[in-house]
Design a protein around this motif. Structure first.
Motif, PDB file in Angstrom:
ATOM      1  N   ARG A   3       0.840  -1.191   0.000  1.00  0.00           N
ATOM      2  CA  ARG A   3       0.000   0.000   0.000  1.00  0.00           C
ATOM      3  C   ARG A   3       0.879   1.248   0.000  1.00  0.00           C
ATOM      4  O   ARG A   3       1.795   1.379   0.800  1.00  0.00           O
ATOM      5  CB  ARG A   3      -0.921   0.008   1.224  1.00  0.00           C
ATOM      6  CG  ARG A   3      -1.873   1.197   1.265  1.00  0.00           C
ATOM      7  CD  ARG A   3      -2.815   1.052   2.442  1.00  0.00           C
ATOM      8  NE  ARG A   3      -3.753   2.165   2.487  1.00  0.00           N
ATOM      9  CZ  ARG A   3      -3.520   3.316   3.117  1.00  0.00           C
ATOM     10  NH1 ARG A   3      -2.377   3.478   3.749  1.00  0.00           N
ATOM     11  NH2 ARG A   3      -4.418   4.275   3.120  1.00  0.00           N
ATOM     12  N   TYR A 103      -2.300   7.715 -11.108  1.00  0.00           N
ATOM     13  CA  TYR A 103      -3.618   7.077 -11.102  1.00  0.00           C
ATOM     14  C   TYR A 103      -3.476   5.555 -11.155  1.00  0.00           C
ATOM     15  O   TYR A 103      -4.139   4.825 -10.405  1.00  0.00           O
ATOM     16  CB  TYR A 103      -4.426   7.588 -12.289  1.00  0.00           C
ATOM     17  CG  TYR A 103      -5.856   7.112 -12.345  1.00  0.00           C
ATOM     18  CD1 TYR A 103      -6.840   7.702 -11.550  1.00  0.00           C
ATOM     19  CD2 TYR A 103      -6.232   6.085 -13.202  1.00  0.00           C
ATOM     20  CE1 TYR A 103      -8.160   7.277 -11.610  1.00  0.00           C
ATOM     21  CE2 TYR A 103      -7.548   5.651 -13.270  1.00  0.00           C
ATOM     22  CZ  TYR A 103      -8.505   6.257 -12.475  1.00  0.00           C
ATOM     23  OH  TYR A 103      -9.813   5.824 -12.540  1.00  0.00           O
ATOM     24  N   ASN A 104      -2.599   5.078 -12.021  1.00  0.00           N
ATOM     25  CA  ASN A 104      -2.394   3.632 -12.155  1.00  0.00           C
ATOM     26  C   ASN A 104      -1.739   3.044 -10.902  1.00  0.00           C
ATOM     27  O   ASN A 104      -1.941   1.856 -10.593  1.00  0.00           O
ATOM     28  CB  ASN A 104      -1.537   3.327 -13.383  1.00  0.00           C
ATOM     29  CG  ASN A 104      -2.276   3.603 -14.680  1.00  0.00           C
ATOM     30  OD1 ASN A 104      -3.511   3.550 -14.723  1.00  0.00           O
ATOM     31  ND2 ASN A 104      -1.551   3.910 -15.738  1.00  0.00           N
ATOM     32  N   ALA A 105      -0.970   3.855 -10.180  1.00  0.00           N
ATOM     33  CA  ALA A 105      -0.357   3.413  -8.929  1.00  0.00           C
ATOM     34  C   ALA A 105      -1.303   3.559  -7.735  1.00  0.00           C
ATOM     35  O   ALA A 105      -0.909   3.274  -6.601  1.00  0.00           O
ATOM     36  CB  ALA A 105       0.926   4.204  -8.677  1.00  0.00           C
ATOM     37  N   GLN A 106      -2.523   4.013  -8.007  1.00  0.00           N
ATOM     38  CA  GLN A 106      -3.569   4.185  -6.982  1.00  0.00           C
ATOM     39  C   GLN A 106      -3.156   5.182  -5.898  1.00  0.00           C
ATOM     40  O   GLN A 106      -3.479   5.016  -4.724  1.00  0.00           O
ATOM     41  CB  GLN A 106      -3.952   2.829  -6.377  1.00  0.00           C
ATOM     42  CG  GLN A 106      -4.510   1.850  -7.397  1.00  0.00           C
ATOM     43  CD  GLN A 106      -4.947   0.534  -6.781  1.00  0.00           C
ATOM     44  OE1 GLN A 106      -4.847   0.321  -5.580  1.00  0.00           O
ATOM     45  NE2 GLN A 106      -5.444  -0.358  -7.612  1.00  0.00           N
ATOM     46  N   ILE A 107      -2.442   6.211  -6.322  1.00  0.00           N
ATOM     47  CA  ILE A 107      -2.097   7.306  -5.417  1.00  0.00           C
ATOM     48  C   ILE A 107      -3.249   8.310  -5.435  1.00  0.00           C
ATOM     49  O   ILE A 107      -3.586   8.836  -6.491  1.00  0.00           O
ATOM     50  CB  ILE A 107      -0.791   7.986  -5.854  1.00  0.00           C
ATOM     51  CG1 ILE A 107       0.374   7.005  -5.772  1.00  0.00           C
ATOM     52  CG2 ILE A 107      -0.511   9.216  -4.993  1.00  0.00           C
ATOM     53  CD1 ILE A 107       1.664   7.530  -6.336  1.00  0.00           C
ATOM     54  N   PRO A 108      -3.861   8.586  -4.290  1.00  0.00           N
ATOM     55  CA  PRO A 108      -4.962   9.558  -4.281  1.00  0.00           C
ATOM     56  C   PRO A 108      -4.458  10.940  -4.693  1.00  0.00           C
ATOM     57  O   PRO A 108      -3.373  11.363  -4.297  1.00  0.00           O
ATOM     58  CB  PRO A 108      -5.422   9.565  -2.816  1.00  0.00           C
ATOM     59  CG  PRO A 108      -4.872   8.311  -2.219  1.00  0.00           C
ATOM     60  CD  PRO A 108      -3.605   8.025  -2.960  1.00  0.00           C
ATOM     61  N   GLN A 131     -11.737  12.377 -13.565  1.00  0.00           N
ATOM     62  CA  GLN A 131     -11.525  11.011 -13.073  1.00  0.00           C
ATOM     63  C   GLN A 131     -10.306  10.885 -12.163  1.00  0.00           C
ATOM     64  O   GLN A 131     -10.232   9.979 -11.331  1.00  0.00           O
ATOM     65  CB  GLN A 131     -11.351  10.059 -14.253  1.00  0.00           C
ATOM     66  CG  GLN A 131     -10.107  10.351 -15.093  1.00  0.00           C
ATOM     67  CD  GLN A 131      -9.834   9.298 -16.145  1.00  0.00           C
ATOM     68  OE1 GLN A 131     -10.054   8.107 -15.903  1.00  0.00           O
ATOM     69  NE2 GLN A 131      -9.388   9.707 -17.319  1.00  0.00           N
ATOM     70  N   TYR A 132      -9.357  11.798 -12.289  1.00  0.00           N
ATOM     71  CA  TYR A 132      -8.108  11.653 -11.555  1.00  0.00           C
ATOM     72  C   TYR A 132      -8.205  12.094 -10.091  1.00  0.00           C
ATOM     73  O   TYR A 132      -7.354  11.708  -9.288  1.00  0.00           O
ATOM     74  CB  TYR A 132      -6.999  12.471 -12.238  1.00  0.00           C
ATOM     75  CG  TYR A 132      -6.619  11.965 -13.602  1.00  0.00           C
ATOM     76  CD1 TYR A 132      -5.836  10.814 -13.744  1.00  0.00           C
ATOM     77  CD2 TYR A 132      -7.042  12.619 -14.758  1.00  0.00           C
ATOM     78  CE1 TYR A 132      -5.482  10.345 -14.999  1.00  0.00           C
ATOM     79  CE2 TYR A 132      -6.694  12.158 -16.015  1.00  0.00           C
ATOM     80  CZ  TYR A 132      -5.920  11.013 -16.129  1.00  0.00           C
ATOM     81  OH  TYR A 132      -5.576  10.558 -17.371  1.00  0.00           O
ATOM     82  N   LYS A 134      -9.841  12.644  -6.304  1.00  0.00           N
ATOM     83  CA  LYS A 134     -10.771  12.192  -5.272  1.00  0.00           C
ATOM     84  C   LYS A 134     -11.480  13.357  -4.598  1.00  0.00           C
ATOM     85  O   LYS A 134     -12.551  13.180  -4.011  1.00  0.00           O
ATOM     86  CB  LYS A 134     -10.031  11.369  -4.216  1.00  0.00           C
ATOM     87  CG  LYS A 134      -9.496  10.032  -4.704  1.00  0.00           C
ATOM     88  CD  LYS A 134      -9.019   9.176  -3.536  1.00  0.00           C
ATOM     89  CE  LYS A 134     -10.176   8.769  -2.630  1.00  0.00           C
ATOM     90  NZ  LYS A 134      -9.732   7.816  -1.571  1.00  0.00           N
TER      91      LYS A 134
END
Length: 220
Positions: A3, A103-108, A131-132, A134
């Motif tokens: 994570r 975004y692909n690394a799921q970094i907010p 989309q990018y 939050k």
């Protein structure tokens, strides 16, 4: 998968899009031609931070205009800015690829800007960027603008990330100061200010001209 305990907060004007010259010109024309302020172009440039109402109060003093009048003139300025900038609207070089990697690394990611929603949506809608992010924190969402930390601490809270785990992207000294006040490190984009303007701040990770050489691995 490990994570990633990091989040990115982006100022918008001068940080995502290189548009500050258009803002200064719109303000200069409105303040000097419509409202008869006796200011040079350079003097107007120095006032380019905070909410529109705060800009007007710094220039004319509190009480000169009602809130309704400041709202009217502030929106008029933004309409002129958008009309002038739209044909040239684009992300700073390399930022689209940086967004995709994060975004692909799921970094907010979120936006923390002194702009009003009218201007934020102008950029996000036309460049298809919703989309990018939050969270989006605008001028309308805070009581006090940068360098007060509320813009960035609120963005962190909306993402569910502690302030010390946030990296802010900024182009202005007042924004870097706001990040420092929030306990956040900062990447500075030199679209409007050279590194010398930031000498008193201790939270700067690096200075960049654009995002082409910046890697998310260097920030997490």
């Amino acid at each position: 998968m490990t994570r990633i305990n990091k989040a990115f907060i982006f100022d918008m004007n001068g940080t995502m899009v290189d548009d500050m010259a258009y803002h200064v010109k719109a303000w200069y024309n409105l303040l000097t031609q419509d409202l008869d302020a006796k200011l040079s172009f350079e003097e107007v440039s120095k006032e380019m931070y905070g909410k529109n109402s705060e800009v007007m109060e710094r220039v004319f003093g509190k009480g000169r205009f009602t809130q309704a009048e400041m709202d009217f003139w502030g929106l008029e300025k933004e309409k002129r800015y958008q009309d002038a900038y739209l044909p040239n609207l684009k992300l700073i070089d390399g930022l689209q690829q940086f967004f995709d990697a994060a975004y692909n690394a799921q970094i907010p990611m979120s936006i923390g800007s002194a702009a009003i929603p009218f201007n934020i949506n102008f950029v996000l809608d036309n460049l298809h960027l919703h989309q990018y992010f939050k969270a989006v924190v605008s001028a309308d969402d805070v009581a006090i603008s940068k360098p007060h930390p509320e813009t960035f601490t609120k963005a962190a809270a909306l993402m569910g990330v502690a302030p010390e785990h946030c990296v802010v992207f900024e182009d202005a000294p007042k924004g870097v100061e706001a990040a420092q006040n929030a306990g956040m490190h900062c990447v500075v984009i030199t679209t409007m200010h050279e590194p010398e303007a930031f000498k008193k701040y201790k939270n700067i990770i690096c200075f960049i001209k654009d995002y082409k050489q910046l890697r998310i691995e260097d920030l997490i």
